[in-house]
Design a protein around this motif. Structure first.
Motif, PDB file in Angstrom:
ATOM      1  N   LEU A   1      31.073   7.778 -68.807  1.00 60.64           N
ATOM      2  CA  LEU A   1      29.623   7.839 -69.032  1.00 60.64           C
ATOM      3  C   LEU A   1      28.925   8.545 -67.866  1.00 60.64           C
ATOM      4  O   LEU A   1      28.021   9.362 -68.075  1.00 60.64           O
ATOM      5  CB  LEU A   1      29.040   6.432 -69.191  1.00 60.64           C
ATOM      6  CG  LEU A   1      29.326   5.672 -70.488  1.00 60.64           C
ATOM      7  CD1 LEU A   1      28.565   4.340 -70.487  1.00 60.64           C
ATOM      8  CD2 LEU A   1      28.941   6.486 -71.718  1.00 60.64           C
ATOM      9  N   ASP A   2      29.364   8.228 -66.642  1.00 60.96           N
ATOM     10  CA  ASP A   2      28.776   8.874 -65.459  1.00 60.96           C
ATOM     11  C   ASP A   2      29.039  10.378 -65.477  1.00 60.96           C
ATOM     12  O   ASP A   2      28.166  11.178 -65.112  1.00 60.96           O
ATOM     13  CB  ASP A   2      29.345   8.259 -64.175  1.00 60.96           C
ATOM     14  CG  ASP A   2      28.865   6.828 -63.944  1.00 60.96           C
ATOM     15  OD1 ASP A   2      27.866   6.430 -64.587  1.00 60.96           O
ATOM     16  OD2 ASP A   2      29.482   6.122 -63.125  1.00 60.96           O
ATOM     17  N   ALA A   3      30.241  10.771 -65.918  1.00 63.75           N
ATOM     18  CA  ALA A   3      30.589  12.195 -65.980  1.00 63.75           C
ATOM     19  C   ALA A   3      29.736  12.914 -67.023  1.00 63.75           C
ATOM     20  O   ALA A   3      29.277  14.044 -66.800  1.00 63.75           O
ATOM     21  CB  ALA A   3      32.076  12.356 -66.299  1.00 63.75           C
ATOM     22  N   ILE A   4      29.516  12.251 -68.166  1.00 65.94           N
ATOM     23  CA  ILE A   4      28.662  12.836 -69.211  1.00 65.94           C
ATOM     24  C   ILE A   4      27.237  12.986 -68.698  1.00 65.94           C
ATOM     25  O   ILE A   4      26.597  14.032 -68.879  1.00 65.94           O
ATOM     26  CB  ILE A   4      28.707  11.965 -70.490  1.00 65.94           C
ATOM     27  CG1 ILE A   4      30.066  12.102 -71.179  1.00 65.94           C
ATOM     28  CG2 ILE A   4      27.580  12.347 -71.456  1.00 65.94           C
ATOM     29  CD1 ILE A   4      30.297  11.126 -72.314  1.00 65.94           C
ATOM     30  N   ALA A   5      26.728  11.950 -68.021  1.00 67.57           N
ATOM     31  CA  ALA A   5      25.366  12.001 -67.468  1.00 67.57           C
ATOM     32  C   ALA A   5      25.235  13.126 -66.446  1.00 67.57           C
ATOM     33  O   ALA A   5      24.204  13.814 -66.384  1.00 67.57           O
ATOM     34  CB  ALA A   5      25.006  10.654 -66.838  1.00 67.57           C
ATOM     35  N   GLN A   6      26.287  13.330 -65.679  1.00 63.85           N
ATOM     36  CA  GLN A   6      26.262  14.393 -64.665  1.00 63.85           C
ATOM     37  C   GLN A   6      26.216  15.773 -65.327  1.00 63.85           C
ATOM     38  O   GLN A   6      25.474  16.662 -64.893  1.00 63.85           O
ATOM     39  CB  GLN A   6      27.485  14.269 -63.749  1.00 63.85           C
ATOM     40  CG  GLN A   6      27.374  15.105 -62.488  1.00 63.85           C
ATOM     41  CD  GLN A   6      28.426  14.700 -61.450  1.00 63.85           C
ATOM     42  OE1 GLN A   6      29.284  13.876 -61.704  1.00 63.85           O
ATOM     43  NE2 GLN A   6      28.340  15.295 -60.283  1.00 63.85           N
ATOM     44  N   ARG A   7      26.994  15.943 -66.396  1.00 65.66           N
ATOM     45  CA  ARG A   7      26.957  17.218 -67.117  1.00 65.66           C
ATOM     46  C   ARG A   7      25.581  17.439 -67.750  1.00 65.66           C
ATOM     47  O   ARG A   7      25.033  18.541 -67.720  1.00 65.66           O
ATOM     48  CB  ARG A   7      28.057  17.259 -68.189  1.00 65.66           C
ATOM     49  CG  ARG A   7      29.472  17.331 -67.619  1.00 65.66           C
ATOM     50  CD  ARG A   7      30.484  17.773 -68.669  1.00 65.66           C
ATOM     51  NE  ARG A   7      30.659  16.816 -69.743  1.00 65.66           N
ATOM     52  CZ  ARG A   7      31.510  15.789 -69.713  1.00 65.66           C
ATOM     53  NH1 ARG A   7      32.256  15.564 -68.630  1.00 65.66           N
ATOM     54  NH2 ARG A   7      31.630  14.989 -70.750  1.00 65.66           N
ATOM     55  N   ALA A   8      25.020  16.372 -68.306  1.00 64.67           N
ATOM     56  CA  ALA A   8      23.709  16.468 -68.954  1.00 64.67           C
ATOM     57  C   ALA A   8      22.606  16.761 -67.936  1.00 64.67           C
ATOM     58  O   ALA A   8      21.581  17.366 -68.281  1.00 64.67           O
ATOM     59  CB  ALA A   8      23.398  15.182 -69.708  1.00 64.67           C
ATOM     60  N   ALA A   9      22.804  16.342 -66.703  1.00 63.33           N
ATOM     61  CA  ALA A   9      21.804  16.599 -65.658  1.00 63.33           C
ATOM     62  C   ALA A   9      21.633  18.094 -65.407  1.00 63.33           C
ATOM     63  O   ALA A   9      20.613  18.526 -64.853  1.00 63.33           O
ATOM     64  CB  ALA A   9      22.200  15.887 -64.359  1.00 63.33           C
ATOM     65  N   GLY A  10      22.618  18.894 -65.824  1.00 67.29           N
ATOM     66  CA  GLY A  10      22.533  20.338 -65.651  1.00 67.29           C
ATOM     67  C   GLY A  10      21.768  21.042 -66.761  1.00 67.29           C
ATOM     68  O   GLY A  10      21.559  22.261 -66.700  1.00 67.29           O
ATOM     69  N   PHE A  11      21.327  20.296 -67.777  1.00 67.51           N
ATOM     70  CA  PHE A  11      20.572  20.912 -68.874  1.00 67.51           C
ATOM     71  C   PHE A  11      19.255  21.487 -68.341  1.00 67.51           C
ATOM     72  O   PHE A  11      18.543  20.823 -67.585  1.00 67.51           O
ATOM     73  CB  PHE A  11      20.232  19.876 -69.951  1.00 67.51           C
ATOM     74  CG  PHE A  11      21.380  19.472 -70.847  1.00 67.51           C
ATOM     75  CD1 PHE A  11      22.661  19.970 -70.648  1.00 67.51           C
ATOM     76  CD2 PHE A  11      21.172  18.588 -71.896  1.00 67.51           C
ATOM     77  CE1 PHE A  11      23.716  19.580 -71.471  1.00 67.51           C
ATOM     78  CE2 PHE A  11      22.213  18.191 -72.729  1.00 67.51           C
ATOM     79  CZ  PHE A  11      23.484  18.691 -72.515  1.00 67.51           C
ATOM     80  N   LYS A  12      18.920  22.680 -68.773  1.00 69.89           N
ATOM     81  CA  LYS A  12      17.604  23.248 -68.435  1.00 69.89           C
ATOM     82  C   LYS A  12      16.514  22.609 -69.294  1.00 69.89           C
ATOM     83  O   LYS A  12      15.387  22.435 -68.862  1.00 69.89           O
ATOM     84  CB  LYS A  12      17.616  24.765 -68.626  1.00 69.89           C
ATOM     85  CG  LYS A  12      18.512  25.510 -67.642  1.00 69.89           C
ATOM     86  CD  LYS A  12      18.373  27.022 -67.831  1.00 69.89           C
ATOM     87  CE  LYS A  12      19.240  27.778 -66.827  1.00 69.89           C
ATOM     88  NZ  LYS A  12      20.683  27.579 -67.076  1.00 69.89           N
ATOM     89  N   ARG A  13      16.881  22.295 -70.538  1.00 69.57           N
ATOM     90  CA  ARG A  13      15.961  21.586 -71.434  1.00 69.57           C
ATOM     91  C   ARG A  13      16.710  20.457 -72.119  1.00 69.57           C
ATOM     92  O   ARG A  13      17.867  20.607 -72.499  1.00 69.57           O
ATOM     93  CB  ARG A  13      15.413  22.529 -72.514  1.00 69.57           C
ATOM     94  CG  ARG A  13      14.230  23.373 -72.103  1.00 69.57           C
ATOM     95  CD  ARG A  13      13.725  24.195 -73.294  1.00 69.57           C
ATOM     96  NE  ARG A  13      13.151  23.356 -74.347  1.00 69.57           N
ATOM     97  CZ  ARG A  13      12.951  23.761 -75.611  1.00 69.57           C
ATOM     98  NH1 ARG A  13      13.304  24.985 -75.976  1.00 69.57           N
ATOM     99  NH2 ARG A  13      12.410  22.958 -76.501  1.00 69.57           N
TER     100      ARG A  13
END
Length: 267
Positions: A128-140
Motif C-alpha cells: 500500500l505504501d509503494a502504491i501511495a508513493q507511485r500515486a504521489a508522482g501523479f501530476k493530476r
C-alpha cells in the motif's frame, strides 16, 4: 496449547474465510458464507451456511462450532440467535483500512498465527505504501465517483474511499464515506453526481453486474467527464467490498491501474 484455540470455526462473511486460508488454517473452518468466492476452492470444500442477512441456524448448530465470526450490525440478529443457543460469536465492525488491518491481526492471533499474520499484514502495508508513493508522482489526480448500488444511487464505504486515496484518486463524496450504513450513503438525485463532474466512475454491486453502458445512457449524464471520455469501470465486489485481504491487495491494485491509465492521458 493448540487445544485451547478454536477448532471449529464458522465464517458468516467472506473476508475471514479468505484470511484463514491465507494463514493455512482452513482446516479449522466448518462453515462459510454462500457468497464466498475467495479462494475459489472454499466453495467446494466447505458447507455454505449463510447469506449476509440470513443464516441457517439449525445447520450451524449441527456443525458444533466453537467460534463464529461475523461482520457488522447487519448480522446482529444472526449473532443474537447463535448466542442464545450457547455459541461463542465474535462480530467485527471494521470500516476503515486501519480497522481492517487490526481485525485481521486479531483473527490471526485467535488461531495461534499472530506472527505469520503480522508478516503477511506487514507485506500488505508495504505494498500500500509503494502504491501511495507511485500515486504521489501523479501530476493530476482523477475525481472519482464509486457507486456501490445503482437504484438508488449509493456512494461507497470508508475503506474503499481510503483505498482510492492511496491509489491516487479523490472520492467526490468523501463525507458520505464516513457513514457506516448504506442507507446513509444514498444520493437522492443523479443530478447531484452529474454536478460533481467525476473524471472516473467505478461501480461494484453486490449481487449483480455493474453495466458501464447503462451508466453512460443515464439521462443528463452525457457531459460528465467520465462518460464523455469512456472512463467507466467495474471492480468485482469480492475484490473491493469485503473488508479483508482482497480489498488491501487486488482491489487497490485495480484502482491504481485505472487511475494510472487516466493520469497518463490527462496528467
Amino acid at each position: 496449547m493448540n487445544h485451547l484455540l478454536p477448532q471449529r470455526i464458522v465464517c458468516l462473511t467472506e473476508e475471514t474465510t479468505e484470511w484463514l486460508y491465507l494463514l493455512e488454517q482452513e482446516q479449522r473452518i466448518v462453515g462459510i458464507s454462500g457468497y464466498t468466492v475467495r479462494p475459489r476452492r472454499a466453495r467446494e470444500e466447505k458447507p455454505k451456511v449463510s447469506a449476509f442477512l440470513t443464516a441457517k441456524i439449525d445447520k450451524i448448530l449441527t456443525l458444533k462450532p466453537d467460534c463464529v465470526f461475523g461482520f457488522s450490525d447487519l448480522q446482529a440478529d444472526i449473532a443474537s440467535l447463535l448466542i442464545k443457543a450457547g455459541v461463542q460469536v465474535t462480530v467485527f465492525n471494521q470500516r476503515s483500512v486501519d480497522e481492517i488491518f487490526s481485525v485481521l491481526y486479531q483473527v490471526a492471533a485467535m488461531v495461534g498465527q499472530a506472527e505469520q499474520g503480522l508478516a503477511q499484514l506487514s507485506a500488505m502495508r508495504a505494498e500500500l505504501d509503494a502504491i501511495a508513493q507511485r500515486a504521489a508522482g501523479f501530476k493530476r489526480r482523477p475525481r472519482v465517483y464509486f457507486e456501490e448500488w445503482d437504484e438508488p444511487h449509493m456512494s461507497t464505504i470508508r475503506w474503499v474511499s481510503e483505498l482510492m486515496g492511496i491509489a491516487g484518486g479523490d472520492d467526490v463524496f468523501p463525507e458520505l464515506a464516513q457513514q457506516s450504513m448504506g442507507r446513509d450513503r444514498i444520493i437522492a438525485s443523479g443530478q447531484t453526481i452529474v454536478e460533481m463532474a467525476p473524471d472516473i466512475v467505478i461501480g461494484s454491486l453486490c449481487g449483480k453486474k455493474f453495466r458501464p453502458e447503462k451508466v453512460a445512457a443515464r439521462a443528463g449524464w452525457q457531459d460528465v467527464p467520465a462518460v464523455r471520455n469512456g472512463q467507466i469501470f467495474e471492480i468485482k465486489s469480492a475484490d473491493i467490498l469485503q473488508p479483508g485481504p482482497a480489498a488491501l491487495t487486488d482491489g487497490v491494485k485495480q484502482l491504481h491501474r485505472i487511475f494510472s491509465e487516466w493520469e497518463a492521458l490527462h496528467g
